[in-house]
Design a protein around this motif. Sequence first.
Motif, PDB file in Angstrom:
ATOM      1  N   GLU A   1     -37.308 -42.598 -63.791  1.00 32.76           N
ATOM      2  CA  GLU A   1     -36.023 -42.177 -64.355  1.00 32.76           C
ATOM      3  C   GLU A   1     -35.016 -41.844 -63.251  1.00 32.76           C
ATOM      4  O   GLU A   1     -35.366 -41.241 -62.232  1.00 32.76           O
ATOM      5  N   VAL A   2     -33.767 -42.234 -63.501  1.00 29.92           N
ATOM      6  CA  VAL A   2     -32.647 -41.759 -62.689  1.00 29.92           C
ATOM      7  C   VAL A   2     -32.087 -40.541 -63.411  1.00 29.92           C
ATOM      8  O   VAL A   2     -31.874 -40.573 -64.632  1.00 29.92           O
ATOM      9  N   VAL A   3     -31.872 -39.457 -62.674  1.00 24.42           N
ATOM     10  CA  VAL A   3     -31.442 -38.206 -63.300  1.00 24.42           C
ATOM     11  C   VAL A   3     -30.174 -37.681 -62.654  1.00 24.42           C
ATOM     12  O   VAL A   3     -29.907 -37.922 -61.472  1.00 24.42           O
TER      13      VAL A   3
ATOM     14  N   GLY B   1     -30.802 -32.655 -64.044  1.00 22.04           N
ATOM     15  CA  GLY B   1     -32.091 -33.175 -64.480  1.00 22.04           C
ATOM     16  C   GLY B   1     -32.036 -34.063 -65.708  1.00 22.04           C
ATOM     17  O   GLY B   1     -33.068 -34.581 -66.149  1.00 22.04           O
ATOM     18  N   THR B   2     -30.847 -34.252 -66.268  1.00 16.77           N
ATOM     19  CA  THR B   2     -30.706 -35.099 -67.455  1.00 16.77           C
ATOM     20  C   THR B   2     -30.949 -36.561 -67.093  1.00 16.77           C
ATOM     21  O   THR B   2     -30.328 -37.075 -66.155  1.00 16.77           O
ATOM     22  N   PRO B   3     -31.824 -37.267 -67.827  1.00 21.08           N
ATOM     23  CA  PRO B   3     -32.036 -38.693 -67.551  1.00 21.08           C
ATOM     24  C   PRO B   3     -30.765 -39.488 -67.852  1.00 21.08           C
ATOM     25  O   PRO B   3     -30.163 -39.342 -68.915  1.00 21.08           O
ATOM     26  N   VAL B   4     -30.346 -40.324 -66.893  1.00 20.14           N
ATOM     27  CA  VAL B   4     -29.121 -41.114 -67.064  1.00 20.14           C
ATOM     28  C   VAL B   4     -29.346 -42.592 -66.759  1.00 20.14           C
ATOM     29  O   VAL B   4     -28.399 -43.381 -66.758  1.00 20.14           O
ATOM     30  N   GLY B   5     -30.595 -42.969 -66.533  1.00 18.73           N
ATOM     31  CA  GLY B   5     -30.874 -44.364 -66.232  1.00 18.73           C
ATOM     32  C   GLY B   5     -32.324 -44.577 -65.900  1.00 18.73           C
ATOM     33  O   GLY B   5     -33.139 -43.644 -65.949  1.00 18.73           O
ATOM     34  N   VAL B   6     -32.662 -45.814 -65.562  1.00 19.23           N
ATOM     35  CA  VAL B   6     -34.043 -46.149 -65.243  1.00 19.23           C
ATOM     36  C   VAL B   6     -34.077 -47.205 -64.150  1.00 19.23           C
ATOM     37  O   VAL B   6     -33.255 -48.126 -64.105  1.00 19.23           O
TER      38      VAL B   6
END
Length: 364
Positions: free
Chosen positions: A303-305, A309-314
């Motif tokens: 995960e991109v955070v 810490g909110t996930p915003v991509g992969v």
Amino acid sequence: MSADPNVKKTPLHDVHRDLGANLVDFAGYLMPLRYASETAEHKAVRTGAGLFDLSHMGEIFLVGPGAGAALDHALVGNLSPMAVGKARYTMICGHNGGVLDDLIVYRLADETWLVVANAANAATVLGELTERAAGFDAVVEDRSDSYALIALQGPRAQSILEGFTGAPLADLRYYAILADKVAGVDALVARTGYTGEDGFELFVDAADAVRLWGELAAVEGVVPAGLSARDTLRLEAGMPLYGNELTTETTPFEAGLGRVVKLDKPVDFVGKAVLAAQAQTPVGRRLVGLVARGRRAPRKGYEVVASDGTPVGVVTSGAPSPTLGKPIAMAYLDSGVGETDLAVDVRGRREPVDVVALPFYKRS
């Protein structure tokens, strides 16, 4: 090494075994992952020349007066105006606009076209082309088992290949193809590749593969290279890999490859309605390059955070870059996400990354 009796072997299997390659099951074929050092193989392609066995790829021919029109209907590109001896990168999409495979199409003669498909998708592409070509004056033929495909890639590729052929390689432009003898073997010589370097892909009869490989491999400085080096080379060059950056749920526009979709061609094609709508509105995510500030490499699926810490991509692909000397990755970021203060969750630890333009590497 796979013990599965259903796994196919390329015509060069015994050569790879004798070279001590680490052989793995890849897309249903037993393929060399590496021979010794994948980093050394990678650097050989960047500085000299590397030799690849790509005989697992699919070779599908369309022959007949309606072959060009059939391809215009089946694929997102406008192929029929392409001149004989030229090649084009394109895609075959589903009705939802998702990518079924990315392809290279070569026009070999007025009524003869060669479609090269990824090994894992060759059966799907064959089936779709056969179905979509119905009603056109064209015959679809799978000739994959008849061909071997050998790639010579790197800055020395042209000078090395000139020692084995009288073909006018200096005049052969990027994404062009010709037929000639190479080391006495009949070959289709294409100036194409998947490494970010200059180079050639040689389509030959399967029975001639061992001879041609042996001649090229005997040249001083030519290094056999496996799938691992091929992957880091294409990653540095920002080239998508099917199953990573491209999937049935990913459209060409999301992958930043909307340029291959020719909405203005006079023929309707599968997926056009969805892709035409997407061309007019911002897509929900975008593909970007990431460079890690630390030493831990982002990997596919991480995960991109954001800073909170909110996930915003992969991450779709990631590895240490032998050329840049630092970890790099490609990733999809959600729409509206900024490009600062991002990190990748590497096994529970946030590793800061910088967003950069693709490709990471471009040859001079």
